[in-house]
Design a protein around this motif. Sequence first.
Motif, PDB file in Angstrom:
ATOM      1  N   ILE A   1      35.690  20.742  38.781  1.00  0.00           N
ATOM      2  CA  ILE A   1      34.515  21.501  39.203  1.00  0.00           C
ATOM      3  C   ILE A   1      34.159  22.436  38.058  1.00  0.00           C
ATOM      4  CG2 ILE A   1      33.594  23.139  40.888  1.00  0.00           C
ATOM      5  CD1 ILE A   1      35.502  21.998  42.930  1.00  0.00           C
ATOM      6  N   ARG A   2      32.930  22.387  37.639  1.00  0.00           N
ATOM      7  CA  ARG A   2      32.544  23.053  36.397  1.00  0.00           C
ATOM      8  C   ARG A   2      31.711  24.317  36.650  1.00  0.00           C
ATOM      9  NH1 ARG A   2      34.064  19.461  32.589  1.00  0.00           N
ATOM     10  NH2 ARG A   2      34.144  17.260  33.231  1.00  0.00           N
ATOM     11  N   ASP A   3      31.730  25.147  35.632  1.00  0.00           N
ATOM     12  CA  ASP A   3      30.823  26.291  35.500  1.00  0.00           C
ATOM     13  C   ASP A   3      30.994  27.347  36.592  1.00  0.00           C
ATOM     14  OD1 ASP A   3      29.753  25.141  33.213  1.00  0.00           O
ATOM     15  OD2 ASP A   3      28.194  24.083  34.321  1.00  0.00           O
ATOM     16  N   LEU A   4      32.237  27.636  36.966  1.00  0.00           N
ATOM     17  CA  LEU A   4      32.484  28.826  37.772  1.00  0.00           C
ATOM     18  C   LEU A   4      32.368  30.041  36.849  1.00  0.00           C
ATOM     19  CD1 LEU A   4      34.311  26.341  39.021  1.00  0.00           C
ATOM     20  CD2 LEU A   4      35.118  28.145  40.524  1.00  0.00           C
ATOM     21  N   GLN A   5      32.054  31.194  37.422  1.00  0.00           N
ATOM     22  CA  GLN A   5      31.790  32.362  36.592  1.00  0.00           C
ATOM     23  C   GLN A   5      32.586  33.584  37.063  1.00  0.00           C
ATOM     24  OE1 GLN A   5      27.574  33.245  36.091  1.00  0.00           O
ATOM     25  NE2 GLN A   5      27.038  31.125  36.549  1.00  0.00           N
ATOM     26  N   VAL A   6      32.970  34.419  36.104  1.00  0.00           N
ATOM     27  CA  VAL A   6      33.596  35.710  36.393  1.00  0.00           C
ATOM     28  C   VAL A   6      32.731  36.789  35.769  1.00  0.00           C
ATOM     29  CG1 VAL A   6      35.636  37.155  36.178  1.00  0.00           C
ATOM     30  CG2 VAL A   6      35.889  34.675  36.375  1.00  0.00           C
ATOM     31  N   ARG A   7      32.259  37.723  36.592  1.00  0.00           N
ATOM     32  CA  ARG A   7      31.435  38.845  36.127  1.00  0.00           C
ATOM     33  C   ARG A   7      32.066  40.132  36.636  1.00  0.00           C
ATOM     34  NH1 ARG A   7      25.489  36.830  38.181  1.00  0.00           N
ATOM     35  NH2 ARG A   7      25.326  34.873  37.003  1.00  0.00           N
ATOM     36  N   PRO A   8      33.065  40.647  35.963  1.00  0.00           N
ATOM     37  CA  PRO A   8      33.797  41.801  36.507  1.00  0.00           C
ATOM     38  C   PRO A   8      33.033  43.114  36.409  1.00  0.00           C
ATOM     39  CG  PRO A   8      34.629  41.228  34.342  1.00  0.00           C
ATOM     40  CD  PRO A   8      33.615  40.179  34.696  1.00  0.00           C
ATOM     41  N   PHE A   9      33.141  43.907  37.456  1.00  0.00           N
ATOM     42  CA  PHE A   9      32.642  45.281  37.425  1.00  0.00           C
ATOM     43  C   PHE A   9      33.729  46.185  36.848  1.00  0.00           C
ATOM     44  CE2 PHE A   9      29.633  43.746  40.641  1.00  0.00           C
ATOM     45  CZ  PHE A   9      28.479  44.422  40.283  1.00  0.00           C
ATOM     46  N   ARG A  10      33.313  47.256  36.192  1.00  0.00           N
ATOM     47  CA  ARG A  10      34.271  48.221  35.675  1.00  0.00           C
ATOM     48  C   ARG A  10      35.053  48.855  36.812  1.00  0.00           C
ATOM     49  NH1 ARG A  10      33.150  51.651  32.131  1.00  0.00           N
ATOM     50  NH2 ARG A  10      31.401  50.488  31.237  1.00  0.00           N
ATOM     51  N   GLU A  11      36.185  49.442  36.467  1.00  0.00           N
ATOM     52  CA  GLU A  11      37.037  50.072  37.472  1.00  0.00           C
ATOM     53  C   GLU A  11      36.282  51.141  38.259  1.00  0.00           C
ATOM     54  OE1 GLU A  11      41.303  50.926  36.150  1.00  0.00           O
ATOM     55  OE2 GLU A  11      40.233  50.717  34.238  1.00  0.00           O
TER      56      GLU A  11
END
Length: 368
Positions: free
Chosen positions: A176-186
């Motif tokens: 499964i392709r192109d999952l994304q991680v967009r983390p918010f700052r602490e």
Amino acid sequence: MKKNMQMQIFVKKGFIAILFAAAALSSCRKLYGIPDEKDYLSSNINYSNKIFEPILGRTTLMGGFNGDNSTQPIKFEIINARFGDGKPVTDLFQKKQTYVWTAPYNGLEKSLAEIESKRKLEEHPLFEVRSSGEFIMWASSTNELIKPRPADSTNFPQDTRFFDIKISNTGGSTVIRDLQVRPFRERLYEPSDDFNIYSGAPAPHPKTPYNPASRNYIRPFLNGVIGATTDIPLQSNDDKKDVVVYIRPFNGGTGNSLRFKFLNKDSVEMNPALFNETVWDKIVHGFNMQKTATYVQYDVAYPIPLVEIPTIYAPGGTRDHAEFKYSRIGFGGGRVVASFGIDFAIYKKGNWEVVFHFLKDNPKFEDE
């Protein structure tokens, strides 16, 4: 007795017959070269969500894997982690020590030592996939280890981490392709209304978002708190901030301290004894309570709450419920109980204080 013996003989014969049939089937497979039956891997396996937006510094489970009745066990492997411009992603997979529970926490533990005996430090990648297919961002992640999303809230491809997930069992594999991680700052605590989630700077007031001089604050809940001077109920909302809350570090604790303080309209510390109906041992799951004329302090284990399950301290599971009460004689001679407080969480170990500041008027404690 005779019927029982006959039944036992019948069962034994049936079991022997099943074993014989299984052995015969196995022999036939070998004799005629019939391949062993493979696991089933559905072509419809997928994730309900492919964009993950964890807040750094917190242990967060994400996923929504749908195996579509594929045969277990299934193996999951993160592959081809890259930024949108093709640059490889490595920061997510740094290994750091993080707490892992080895026994259930239930909120009934009688000491910090008992709590600590139920968890241990293990080394894990900051971001990983579990055997269930869920993804986890561990609390050991920080702004320094993983660069958060840009302060201007944009999501350009070159700032976005992409990855693929390889899923397999003995029946085959798929990607499964192109999952994304967009983390918010602490965000070290909640509520974090006073905090800009993108820049980390103080948050402006919601009614004047483009005025850098305006400030937003954490608001407590208030029930029947009457102003001593105005003789009207105090409020805390977008239009009127009679009372605000600060959650902040303080100096002088044990490294595992939590303190509650109360400031009057002149910023002078109030004696917690004024809140005479408060059940102090139910405010937080803490120990070695210290009551002084200016604060109440506990030894606690962090984060608060320790686990997102309902307890007497966190009935909703996700935040500690701290409520402070006091009573006085109202009109007609009846006793009136007023209360205020906050549902809060703190995610970083340290010495923290939760401060209630009565900005405009003090609570009325006098009887009518």
